[in-house]
Motif scaffolding. Sequence first.
Motif, PDB file in Angstrom:
ATOM      1  N   ASN B  57       2.195 -45.091 -82.588  1.00 23.50           N
ATOM      2  CA  ASN B  57       0.834 -44.683 -82.949  1.00 23.50           C
ATOM      3  C   ASN B  57       0.140 -44.211 -81.676  1.00 23.50           C
ATOM      4  OD1 ASN B  57      -1.899 -44.469 -83.491  1.00 23.50           O
ATOM      5  ND2 ASN B  57      -1.891 -46.158 -84.948  1.00 23.50           N
ATOM      6  N   LEU B  58       0.033 -42.899 -81.554  1.00 21.59           N
ATOM      7  CA  LEU B  58      -0.549 -42.324 -80.334  1.00 21.59           C
ATOM      8  C   LEU B  58      -1.902 -41.671 -80.606  1.00 21.59           C
ATOM      9  CD1 LEU B  58       2.791 -41.119 -78.850  1.00 21.59           C
ATOM     10  CD2 LEU B  58       1.145 -42.465 -77.581  1.00 21.59           C
ATOM     11  N   LEU B  59      -2.625 -42.221 -81.578  1.00 19.29           N
ATOM     12  CA  LEU B  59      -3.995 -41.754 -81.772  1.00 19.29           C
ATOM     13  C   LEU B  59      -4.811 -42.271 -80.590  1.00 19.29           C
ATOM     14  CD1 LEU B  59      -4.489 -42.410 -85.587  1.00 19.29           C
ATOM     15  CD2 LEU B  59      -4.471 -40.184 -84.483  1.00 19.29           C
ATOM     16  N   PRO B  60      -5.675 -41.439 -80.020  1.00 14.92           N
ATOM     17  CA  PRO B  60      -6.396 -41.869 -78.813  1.00 14.92           C
ATOM     18  C   PRO B  60      -7.330 -43.036 -79.083  1.00 14.92           C
ATOM     19  CG  PRO B  60      -7.246 -39.801 -79.631  1.00 14.92           C
ATOM     20  CD  PRO B  60      -6.032 -40.106 -80.451  1.00 14.92           C
TER      21      PRO B  60
END
Lengths: 231, 69
Positions: B57-60
Amino acid sequence: MNSYNLLKSEKTWNAIAKSFDITRKKPWNQCIDFINDLSKEDIVADFACGNGRHLIPAAKHCKYVIGLDISGKLIEIVQKKLNNEKIRNVTLIHSDIVNNPTESESVDAAMYIAALHNIQGRINRINSLKEIRRTLKNDGVALISVWSRWQDKYRMHFLKKWFFQIGNSEFGDIDILWRQHGLNIPRFYHLYSKKEFQKDLKDANLKIIEINNTKLISKKHPDNYFAIVKK
Amino acid sequence: MERIKTKKDILEILCCPTCKSDLEIEIKKEEKDEIITGILICKKCKNNYKIEYGIPNLLPKKEKNDFNQ
């Protein structure tokens, strides 16, 4: 970056994910043609991979695919399909394109299909295109598609808006309701004119190799524009 | 591209969504060549991103805060 409203977008797509998957089974020919022209050794990124209808053919043809999507629910749907088909050469990433977590010059090809028009605010849309450019290798290629503002279905809406100068949102912005399977959920769209699409691609410093009007559903006026671009 | 051979290698072409720096990985569970559970840590801004069920999960982080305000 607030106006882009990342999490609102994620909630919207999560809410319609199942219904979206049921109604979006068939890949678009334009995407299949693009994939078939890629090398078997290529690393491909599918930015906004949705339910995987283009990611899976890409995985079958190319060496490795990374699929990014803002919706965790859509990612789950794609993961199930990959498991069922025993496709191993894919990594799915829960992320968004404006904050693209892919390294510079890391992919041979990119697909950014029917997603640019869901980003609110021109600066954010251009930034997303710049992010595609950053990720491409120097000789990389990308296929980008958007919905047309002047397609049969929305033509009158925008003609009226233009003629009477209604509303204070950006011209081209429209909330389109998702009304399948008893749902009634608005999704943000910024529908493009061909000229505006060309301008945004150029402003992101992408070189247009080819741009085509297509009528996927519309009878009279094009409903989609597809562009093949390079660095 | 020689460096991509297994599912694990793909993490090499990922970077921090916020500052675009390299990520370090802390593996908690892996199966065959795939990381099932773990944490990606940005070498520069030290933001943490989870890997669960094999999906990073690389959502900022910043955006999440914006939404909560």
